[in-house]
Write an enzyme that holds these catalytic residues in place. Structure first.
Site: not given
Ligand code: DX5
Ligand code: ZN
Length: 220
Positions: A8, A31, A33, A35, A64, A66, A135, A142-143, A173-174
Site C-alpha cells: 500500500s 494498492h 488508497d 480517501m 481502494h 475509501m 478490512m 496505516g500502521g 487489508d490492515g
Molecule cells: C487503511 C488502508 C490500508 C493501509 C494499510 O485504511 O486501507 O491499505 O495502507 O496499512 P498497514 O499495512 O500499515 O496496516
Molecule cells: Zn487499503
C-alpha cells in the site's frame, strides 16, 4: 496457491511516489488508497494522482476507494485504465449496478466491508464481483493493529466463494505483517495488502518475498 502481495502506497513517500512504486516491482500489484476525509477521517489524493500512477507503474493498480458517493466517483477511476477498483459496501445502495458499470468499463470490481459491517448480505452478490475485501483494521490509517477477530468473516467469504465455484479474489487489508499474514491465509485470504510491513522494511524486496512465503506456508 500463490499468494498475491500488494504493498500500500499509503506508507510510501508521497513526494517520491514514482520511485516508491518502482521499488515494489516484484509485488503483484500496488494498492492505492483513495480517501476523501468524509467516508474516513483522512485525506489522500484523487483521480489526477491515480492517473499519473497508472502512467508510471509497471505493475497493476489495485485502487481502494475509501470515499462516499461511489456511484458518482468510482467509474472515473475505472476509466483511468486501472486494473481493479474496490468500493465500500457502506458507500452505495446499488453495489451490483456499480460493479457492472466498472466491469463494463474494463476494470475488475471489488467490494469492501469495514470491520463493523456484516458480510452476509453481500455473499450472494459475489458472482458480480472479481474481489472482496475484508478490512482487518478500521479504514483510514496505516500502521494499526491487525484485528484477528475478523478471521471468521474471512472464512465465511472463503466458504461462499468455494461453494459458488467462482474466481473471486479474497483480499485482506490492515495490519498485515509477517506475524499476522499466516492467520489471514489460513482463514482463506489469497490477496494481501501490506503498507508499513513493506515500506517500513529495510529491504523492500525481501519483505515482499518473505510475506509471500509466509502466506503460502499457511495457505489451504
Ligand atoms: C487503511 C488502508 C490500508 C493501509 C494499510 O485504511 O486501507 O491499505 O495502507 O496499512 P498497514 O499495512 O500499515 O496496516
Ligand atoms: Zn487499503
Amino acid at each position: 496457491m500463490s499468494a498475491r502481495i500488494q504493498p500500500s502506497i499509503l506508507a510510501a513517500d508521497f513526494v517520491n511516489l514514482e520511485a516508491d512504486v518502482v521499488r515494489i516491482a516484484t509485488a503483484d500489484a500496488v494498492h492505492v488508497d483513495v480517501m476523501d476525509n468524509h467516508f474516513v477521517p483522512n485525506l489522500t489524493f484523487g483521480p489526477q494522482m491515480v492517473g499519473r500512477l497508472q502512467a508510471v507503474a509497471s505493475i497493476p493498480l489495485d485502487v481502494h476507494l475509501m470515499i462516499s458517493d461511489v456511484d458518482r466517483w468510482a467509474p472515473g477511476y475505472a476509466e483511468l485504465g486501472v486494473f481493479s477498483v474496490t468500493f465500500h459496501a457502506e458507500a452505495t445502495d446499488a453495489p451490483v449496478a456499480l460493479a457492472r458499470r466498472l466491469r463494463e468499463i474494463g476494470a475488475r470490481a471489488g467490494i469492501a466491508v469495514k470491520p463493523g459491517t456484516a458480510l452476509e448480505p453481500y455473499l450472494e452478490l459475489l458472482p458480480e464481483f472479481d474481489q472482496v475485501l475484508v478490512m482487518t483494521v478500521e479504514p483510514g490509517f496505516g500502521g494499526q493493529g491487525f484485528m484477528a477477530d475478523m478471521m471468521p468473516k474471512v472464512a465465511a467469504a472463503r466458504a461462499a466463494i468455494d461453494a459458488a465455484g467462482i474466481d473471486v479474489w479474497l483480499q485482506v487489508d490492515g495490519g498485515i505483517a509477517l506475524d499476522t499474514i499466516g492467520q489471514a491465509a489460513e482463514a482463506g485470504a489469497d490477496t494481501f495488502v501490506a503498507g508499513s510491513a513493506v515500506y517500513g522494511a529495510a529491504d523492500v524486496e525481501t519483505a515482499i518475498a518473505d510475506l509471500r512465503a509466509a502466506a503460502e506456508r499457511h495457505a489451504h
